[in-house]
Design a protein around this motif. Structure first.
Motif, PDB file in Angstrom:
ATOM      1  N   LEU A 549      -4.707  16.425   0.271  1.00 28.49           N
ATOM      2  CA  LEU A 549      -3.406  16.834   0.790  1.00 28.49           C
ATOM      3  C   LEU A 549      -2.706  15.665   1.476  1.00 28.49           C
ATOM      4  O   LEU A 549      -1.510  15.412   1.261  1.00 28.49           O
ATOM      5  CB  LEU A 549      -3.634  17.986   1.771  1.00 28.49           C
ATOM      6  CG  LEU A 549      -2.443  18.760   2.281  1.00 28.49           C
ATOM      7  CD1 LEU A 549      -1.597  19.273   1.135  1.00 28.49           C
ATOM      8  CD2 LEU A 549      -2.919  19.937   3.131  1.00 28.49           C
ATOM      9  N   ALA A 550      -3.430  14.949   2.305  1.00 25.63           N
ATOM     10  CA  ALA A 550      -2.815  13.828   3.033  1.00 25.63           C
ATOM     11  C   ALA A 550      -2.520  12.647   2.103  1.00 25.63           C
ATOM     12  O   ALA A 550      -1.655  11.821   2.395  1.00 25.63           O
ATOM     13  CB  ALA A 550      -3.713  13.397   4.181  1.00 25.63           C
ATOM     14  N   MET A 551      -3.205  12.608   0.973  1.00 19.71           N
ATOM     15  CA  MET A 551      -2.967  11.523   0.017  1.00 19.71           C
ATOM     16  C   MET A 551      -1.675  11.721  -0.772  1.00 19.71           C
ATOM     17  O   MET A 551      -1.228  10.821  -1.489  1.00 19.71           O
ATOM     18  CB  MET A 551      -4.157  11.430  -0.954  1.00 19.71           C
ATOM     19  CG  MET A 551      -5.405  10.858  -0.300  1.00 19.71           C
ATOM     20  SD  MET A 551      -6.939  11.210  -1.207  1.00 19.71           S
ATOM     21  CE  MET A 551      -6.819  10.128  -2.589  1.00 19.71           C
ATOM     22  N   ALA A 577     -10.758   4.799   0.007  1.00 16.75           N
ATOM     23  CA  ALA A 577     -10.795   3.776  -1.054  1.00 16.75           C
ATOM     24  C   ALA A 577     -10.029   4.273  -2.283  1.00 16.75           C
ATOM     25  O   ALA A 577      -9.290   3.521  -2.929  1.00 16.75           O
ATOM     26  CB  ALA A 577     -12.240   3.462  -1.411  1.00 16.75           C
ATOM     27  N   ARG A 578     -10.210   5.549  -2.580  1.00 17.56           N
ATOM     28  CA  ARG A 578      -9.527   6.136  -3.742  1.00 17.56           C
ATOM     29  C   ARG A 578      -8.008   6.120  -3.523  1.00 17.56           C
ATOM     30  O   ARG A 578      -7.232   5.822  -4.426  1.00 17.56           O
ATOM     31  CB  ARG A 578     -10.026   7.580  -3.897  1.00 17.56           C
ATOM     32  CG  ARG A 578      -9.632   8.285  -5.144  1.00 17.56           C
ATOM     33  CD  ARG A 578     -10.884   8.623  -5.925  1.00 17.56           C
ATOM     34  NE  ARG A 578     -10.576   9.470  -7.088  1.00 17.56           N
ATOM     35  CZ  ARG A 578     -10.235   8.966  -8.257  1.00 17.56           C
ATOM     36  NH1 ARG A 578     -10.128   7.679  -8.410  1.00 17.56           N
ATOM     37  NH2 ARG A 578      -9.996   9.781  -9.278  1.00 17.56           N
ATOM     38  N   TYR A 579      -7.608   6.446  -2.302  1.00 17.58           N
ATOM     39  CA  TYR A 579      -6.167   6.443  -1.990  1.00 17.58           C
ATOM     40  C   TYR A 579      -5.582   5.050  -2.195  1.00 17.58           C
ATOM     41  O   TYR A 579      -4.486   4.898  -2.750  1.00 17.58           O
ATOM     42  CB  TYR A 579      -5.934   6.906  -0.551  1.00 17.58           C
ATOM     43  CG  TYR A 579      -4.477   6.849  -0.155  1.00 17.58           C
ATOM     44  CD1 TYR A 579      -3.550   7.737  -0.703  1.00 17.58           C
ATOM     45  CD2 TYR A 579      -4.021   5.897   0.751  1.00 17.58           C
ATOM     46  CE1 TYR A 579      -2.205   7.682  -0.359  1.00 17.58           C
ATOM     47  CE2 TYR A 579      -2.677   5.834   1.103  1.00 17.58           C
ATOM     48  CZ  TYR A 579      -1.775   6.724   0.545  1.00 17.58           C
ATOM     49  OH  TYR A 579      -0.445   6.656   0.878  1.00 17.58           O
ATOM     50  N   LYS A 580      -6.325   4.035  -1.749  1.00 16.74           N
ATOM     51  CA  LYS A 580      -5.798   2.668  -1.886  1.00 16.74           C
ATOM     52  C   LYS A 580      -5.589   2.316  -3.359  1.00 16.74           C
ATOM     53  O   LYS A 580      -4.684   1.554  -3.700  1.00 16.74           O
ATOM     54  CB  LYS A 580      -6.731   1.669  -1.203  1.00 16.74           C
ATOM     55  CG  LYS A 580      -6.694   1.778   0.322  1.00 16.74           C
ATOM     56  CD  LYS A 580      -7.717   0.864   0.977  1.00 16.74           C
ATOM     57  CE  LYS A 580      -7.725   1.051   2.488  1.00 16.74           C
ATOM     58  NZ  LYS A 580      -8.860   0.361   3.133  1.00 16.74           N
ATOM     59  N   GLU A 581      -6.417   2.914  -4.218  1.00 15.79           N
ATOM     60  CA  GLU A 581      -6.248   2.651  -5.662  1.00 15.79           C
ATOM     61  C   GLU A 581      -4.979   3.293  -6.215  1.00 15.79           C
ATOM     62  O   GLU A 581      -4.373   2.783  -7.140  1.00 15.79           O
ATOM     63  CB  GLU A 581      -7.442   3.227  -6.447  1.00 15.79           C
ATOM     64  CG  GLU A 581      -8.718   2.438  -6.306  1.00 15.79           C
ATOM     65  CD  GLU A 581      -9.931   3.255  -6.782  1.00 15.79           C
ATOM     66  OE1 GLU A 581     -11.047   2.857  -6.440  1.00 15.79           O
ATOM     67  OE2 GLU A 581      -9.740   4.309  -7.466  1.00 15.79           O
ATOM     68  N   ARG A 583      -2.193   4.458  -4.278  1.00 18.85           N
ATOM     69  CA  ARG A 583      -1.014   4.603  -3.412  1.00 18.85           C
ATOM     70  C   ARG A 583       0.246   3.953  -3.969  1.00 18.85           C
ATOM     71  O   ARG A 583       1.347   4.416  -3.684  1.00 18.85           O
ATOM     72  CB  ARG A 583      -1.300   4.149  -1.982  1.00 18.85           C
ATOM     73  CG  ARG A 583      -1.364   2.687  -1.755  1.00 18.85           C
ATOM     74  CD  ARG A 583      -1.541   2.367  -0.275  1.00 18.85           C
ATOM     75  NE  ARG A 583      -2.362   1.182  -0.128  1.00 18.85           N
ATOM     76  CZ  ARG A 583      -2.860   0.766   1.015  1.00 18.85           C
ATOM     77  NH1 ARG A 583      -2.651   1.438   2.124  1.00 18.85           N
ATOM     78  NH2 ARG A 583      -3.585  -0.322   1.066  1.00 18.85           N
ATOM     79  N   GLU A 584       0.084   2.876  -4.762  1.00 16.56           N
ATOM     80  CA  GLU A 584       1.286   2.279  -5.372  1.00 16.56           C
ATOM     81  C   GLU A 584       1.973   3.309  -6.265  1.00 16.56           C
ATOM     82  O   GLU A 584       3.196   3.390  -6.305  1.00 16.56           O
ATOM     83  CB  GLU A 584       0.893   1.066  -6.234  1.00 16.56           C
ATOM     84  CG  GLU A 584       0.672  -0.213  -5.450  1.00 16.56           C
ATOM     85  CD  GLU A 584       1.971  -0.857  -4.959  1.00 16.56           C
ATOM     86  OE1 GLU A 584       3.046  -0.479  -5.444  1.00 16.56           O
ATOM     87  OE2 GLU A 584       1.876  -1.728  -4.071  1.00 16.56           O
ATOM     88  N   THR A 613      -0.010   5.726 -16.479  1.00 15.35           N
ATOM     89  CA  THR A 613      -1.008   6.376 -15.625  1.00 15.35           C
ATOM     90  C   THR A 613      -0.393   7.587 -14.938  1.00 15.35           C
ATOM     91  O   THR A 613       0.697   7.495 -14.369  1.00 15.35           O
ATOM     92  CB  THR A 613      -1.502   5.388 -14.537  1.00 15.35           C
ATOM     93  OG1 THR A 613      -1.919   4.194 -15.190  1.00 15.35           O
ATOM     94  CG2 THR A 613      -2.659   5.962 -13.745  1.00 15.35           C
ATOM     95  N   ALA A 614      -1.115   8.690 -15.014  1.00 18.75           N
ATOM     96  CA  ALA A 614      -0.673   9.892 -14.299  1.00 18.75           C
ATOM     97  C   ALA A 614      -1.725  10.210 -13.239  1.00 18.75           C
ATOM     98  O   ALA A 614      -2.913  10.343 -13.546  1.00 18.75           O
ATOM     99  CB  ALA A 614      -0.516  11.062 -15.253  1.00 18.75           C
ATOM    100  N   VAL A 615      -1.276  10.312 -11.999  1.00 20.32           N
ATOM    101  CA  VAL A 615      -2.170  10.711 -10.906  1.00 20.32           C
ATOM    102  C   VAL A 615      -1.844  12.156 -10.579  1.00 20.32           C
ATOM    103  O   VAL A 615      -0.684  12.490 -10.327  1.00 20.32           O
ATOM    104  CB  VAL A 615      -1.934   9.825  -9.659  1.00 20.32           C
ATOM    105  CG1 VAL A 615      -2.716  10.351  -8.467  1.00 20.32           C
ATOM    106  CG2 VAL A 615      -2.298   8.376  -9.955  1.00 20.32           C
TER     107      VAL A 615
END
Ligand code: DGJ
Length: 683
Positions: A549-551, A577-581, A583-584, A613-615
Motif C-alpha cells: 500500500l505504501a509503495m 529493496a523491491r520498492y527501490k527497484e 520507484r522510477e 514494464t508493467a508494475v
C-alpha cells in the motif's frame, strides 16, 4: 463577425469564440482533437424567454450584467459589463481582453495549455483603469462549460480528518452542486477537484481543479437546456475585494482537464499535469522513516537514534523527526513558535544528534508548523498582535493554538526566517511543513476597512515556499495539514509531496489513496507503513499489505521499528529493496486504477514510459477468514496499455498482452497472501 481560437493540447483541443456582439467569450467545443469541427455541442442561439442570452450561452467568464440569473463569475458592486477589446493568440496560449467602458475595469482572460498536457490553465487579470475604486463581491477564476444533454454525473471528493479523499458521485438533473472551504486552507471536507460527465456517457469526462491554497468554491450547475457550467474560484471569506484606481489583481489559476477514458483517464491527465508542475524536481523521492507514531511528543536523541539505527539497517534513506523536538513541546499545549531544539532532549546538542543520524548513512528531515503559535510560547508573549484576531473578541483555540497572520510582512519575514534559519543552521534535507488548524478569526488588530486576509496569507505562503525552494534546492518539502487538508494545484506546484491523511490503517488507507490518486500523481502520495492494529482502522492486514500500500506512492515507515522482530525487519528490508527497484516506474509510469477498495478487484498498474514494464500493486479487499471463500477462482486484474500480440513475463509465468487485457492477470488471494507486487516485462 465572430472571432475564434483553438488551443491544442496533447490529445485535446479547446475552442472559444467572441460572438459578433462582443459581450463575452464563449466555449465552442472542448474535447479530443477535431471536436471543434462541427456544430458546437454547447452553443445555443435560440429563444430565451424570461432569461437573457448570456444565461443560456456557454460563457467563459461572465459578469452579472451578462449572466444575471444563471450565475456570474465576476460580480462588481453597482454592476459592470464587459466589451471585447483585443486578443493575442499562439498555439498553446491565448489572452482575450475585455473592458468596461463605464467604470474602467479591464479583464484579461488568460489561457494556456502546458506542452504535452491536456490541461487548460485559465486565469484572469483585472485592472482598475477607472477613476474610482471598484468593489468585487465575487471574483471567480473561470466558468467551464460541459455538455450534459442527458443529465450530469458529478464526481467529487469529501472527507474529514483521518478520512480524506473519499470519492463519491451524484447525479444532477437540474440545479446546483457545490463544494468548497471557508477555512483559509483547502480543508479536509472537500478537495478542490470535480469531474463531470454526461449520465449516458461515462467515457468522456471533464475535470476542474483550482490552484489556491486558501478558501475556495466549486459549483456545478446544470441548466434546463442540458449545459453544465462549473464555476471555480476563491471563496471571499473576508468580504469583498477592493480594487483601487490603477490596482491590478491576478486571480488564481483554474485548471480544466478532459479525458475520453473515464475517471481513470482523467486521473492520468492530472498526473501528467502535476508532473509538469514538478518539473526538474520530479526526482526519485527517498524512502523515509518518520518518528511520529513511534514516539509522538516524547522525542529525544536516544529514542530517535534507536529508531534511526533500525531504519538504516532496513534500507531507509531519510530519517524525519516529527513534532516534539523543540523547546516547550512536551505535548500539543506549548512550544509552537519557539523553534529552538530542546537542549534537554538533545543533551549533546542538536547538531551532534543530526550528525549521528547522518553517520548511519541517512539523510535528515525535520517537522515544522511555522504558521502557528501556542499561547504558551515565547513568541506569543512577545507578539500577541501577530495572530489573527477581531478587536476585543475572544480568540478561538484549535489544537491549543492560534494562527499567525502570515499576510503581515513582519510575520512572513519571521516564518521565512525561522525555516530558512533551520535549513542554514542544521544539515537538513527534508522538511515536513504542517498546519494543524483552520483560520477562525476574520480580523487583523488595528486594521481599518476590509483586508483580504486569505489572499495575503496564500500569497506569502507561496512566496516563502518559492524562496526556500530557490535557496535550498536539495530540500524536499512535504506539505501536510493535520493530514491532507492542504492539497491543491497551487501546492502541487510548490511542495514535492503531500501527506494525505493521518489514517494509515490498511483498509481505510486504501480508500484514501484510491481517491487521492484520482486527483494527484503518485510522486505526491506520501504513505507510511505503521503498526497493526492501527490507530484508526483495526481491521487486520499483513505487513506485506501495508508495504504494498505504501509503495503505491512515496514509501515511508512510521511504525515503532524498535519493536519489530528480526523476521519483520528482514521482511521490511526486502520490501524496501523491491520498492527501490520499481520507484522510477511508480513516479513516471502511466497509472491505471483497477477496481477499487469496495470491489473484489483492487489494484494499481504503473506502465513504464517505454511501455515495456508493467508494475502491478494489488490488494485483497475481502474477508481473510476461510468461510465462503472456497472454491474460488482467482481475482482477475485487467491490465491496460499492453500490446495484444506481445508476451509479458513475471518469473516463469508468461502471458500474452491480449490475455492480460481481456482475461486479466490472475491473483489468488489467501488469508496469508493479501497483497502483491507483480512486475511484468515484455519479452
Ligand atoms: C499532524 C500530522 O498530520 C501528523 O503526521 C503529525 O505530524 C502531527 N500533526 C504532529 O503534531
Amino acid at each position: 463577425m465572430t472571432k475564434r481560437w483553438t488551443l491544442r493540447g496533447a490529445q485535446t483541443e479547446y475552442t472559444v469564440a467572441v460572438p459578433a456582439h462582443g459581450r463575452w467569450l464563449e466555449l465552442v467545443a472542448w474535447g479530443p482533437h477535431g471536436v471543434s469541427d462541427g456544430p458546437s455541442p454547447v452553443g445555443y442561439d435560440g429563444p430565451v424567454p424570461f432569461l437573457t442570452k448570456g444565461d443560456a450561452a456557454p460563457v467563459e467568464y461572465a459578469t452579472e450584467t451578462e449572466r444575471p440569473f444563471a450565475g456570474a463569475d465576476l460580480v462588481v458592486e453597482a454592476r459592470s459589463s464587459l466589451r471585447f477589446v483585443s486578443a493575442a493568440a499562439a498555439d498553446d496560449r491565448l489572452a482575450v481582453t475585455f473592458a468596461d467602458p463605464v467604470n474602467g475595469l479591464r479583464a484579461v482572460l488568460q489561457y494556456r495549455i502546458p506542452a504535452g498536457t491536456d490541461v487548460v490553465e485559465r486565469w484572469v487579470e483585472l485592472v482598475n483603469e477607472g477613476p474610482d475604486p471598484l468593489r468585487l463581491a465575487r471574483a471567480g477564476s473561470a466558468g467551464f462549460c460541459v455538455p450534459t444533454p442527458h443529465g450530469a454525473r458529478i464526481s467529487y471528493q469529501w472527507g474529514q480528518w483521518a478520512q480524506e479523499f473519499q470519492l463519491a458521485h451524484v447525479d444532477l438533473a437540474h440545479g446546483t452542486f457545490a463544494v468548497g472551504s471557508a477555512q483559509g486552507v483547502p480543508g479536509h471536507l472537500y478537495v478542490p477537484w470535480l469531474a463531470v460527465n454526461d449520465q449516458e456517457d461515462p467515457a468522456g469526462v471533464w475535470g476542474v481543479g483550482l490552484a489556491w491554497t486558501g478558501s475556495w468554491k466549486i459549483q456545478a450547475e446544470r441548466d434546463t437546456g442540458g449545459l453544465t457550467r462549473v464555476r471555480v474560484g476563491r471563496g471571499l471569506v473576508d468580504g469583498p475585494l477592493d480594487l483601487a484606481p490603477g490596482e491590478r489583481l491576478t486571480l488564481p489559476t483554474a485548471a480544466g482537464a478532459y479525458s475520453a477514458d473515464g475517471l481513470g483517464g482523467l486521473a492520468r491527465v492530472w498526473h501528467a499535469y502535476q508532473r509538469h508542475l514538478a518539473g526538474e524536481r520530479l526526482t526519485p523521492r527517498p524512502v523515509l522513516y518518520n518518528s511520529w507514531e513511534a514516539t509522538y511528543f516524547a522525542v529525544d536523541a536516544d529514542s530517535q537514534l534507536a529508531l534511526a539505527r533500525v531504519a538504516a539497517g532496513i534500507g531507509v534513506e531519510t530519517f524525519v523527526v516529527d513534532d516534539g523536538w523543540f523547546t516547550g513541546r512536551g505535548d500539543d499545549t506549548g512550544g509552537l513558535g519557539d523553534w529552538t531544539p530542546d537542549p534537554a532532549k538533545f543533551p549533546a546538542g542538536f547538531d551532534a544528534f543530526v550528525a549521528d543520524v547522518r553517520a548511519l548513512g541517512l539523510r535528515f528531515g525535520l517537522w515544522v508548523e511555522p504558521e502557528c503559535v501556542n499561547p504558551r510560547s515565547r513568541l506569543y508573549a512577545e507578539h500577541p498582535d501577530w495572530v489573527y484576531s477581531v478587536d476585543g473578541q475572544p480568540l478561538t483555540q484549535v489544537r491549543n493554538q492560534y494562527l499567525l497572520d502570515l499576510g503581515r510582512p513582519e510575520v512572513a519575514e519571521f516564518v521565512h526566517g525561522t525555516v530558512d534559519g533551520l535549513l542554514r543552521k542544521h544539515a537538513i534535507d527534508y522538511l515536513k511543513w504542517d498546519f494543524n488548524r483552520p483560520r477562525t478569526e476574520p480580523g487583523r488588530p488595528g486594521a481599518t476597512g476590509p483586508v483580504d486576509l486569505d489572499g495575503a496569507h496564500v500569497a506569502n505562503l507561496w512566496r516563502i515556499y518559492e524562496r526556500l525552494r530557490r535557496d535550498h534546492p536539495h530540500v524536499i518539502i512535504e506539505a501536510c495539514a493535520g493530514g491532507g487538508a492542504r492539497t491543491d494545484l497551487g501546492m502541487a506546484a510548490r511542495a514535492d509531496v503531500f501527506w494525505p491523511s493521518d489514517n494509515t490503517g490498511p483498509l481505510d488507507r486504501l480508500a484514501i489513496q484510491h481517491g487521492f490518486l484520482h486527483a494527484n500523481a503518485p510522486h505526491l502520495l506520501s504513505s507510511w507503513v505503521t503498526d497493526a492494529p492501527g490507530l484508526f482502522d483495526p481491521r487486520p492486514r499483513s505487513l506485506a499489505f501495508r508495504f504494498v500500500l505504501a509503495m503505491a506512492g512515496v514509501l515511508g515507515i512510521g511504525a515503532d521499528i524498535r519493536r519489530w522482530s528480526a523476521q519483520e525487519r528482514a521482511e521490511a528490508a526486502r520490501w524496501i529493496a523491491r520498492y527501490k527497484e520499481i520507484r522510477e516506474i511508480v513516479m513516471h509510469g502511466t497509472v491505471h486504477l483497477i477496481g477499487g477498495p469496495g470491489q473484489a478487484r483492487c489494484a494499481v498498474q504503473y506502465l513504464s514510459p517505454d511501455e515495456r514494464t508493467a508494475v502491478v500493486l494489488a490488494w485483497h479487499t475481502g474477508r481473510l477468514d476461510g468461510a465462503g471463500l472456497l472454491p474460488s477462482r482467482p481475482v482477475r486484474l485487467p491490465l491496460r496499455g499492453l500490446r495484444p500480440q506481445a508476451r509479458y513475463g513475471t518469473g516463469d509465468q508468461h502471458y500474452s498482452g491480449s490475455h492480460l487485457t481481456t482475461a486479466g492477470l490472475p491473483v489468488q488471494w489467501t488469508a496469508a497472501h493479501d497483497a502483491d507486487v507483480i512486475v511484468l516485462h515484455r519479452d
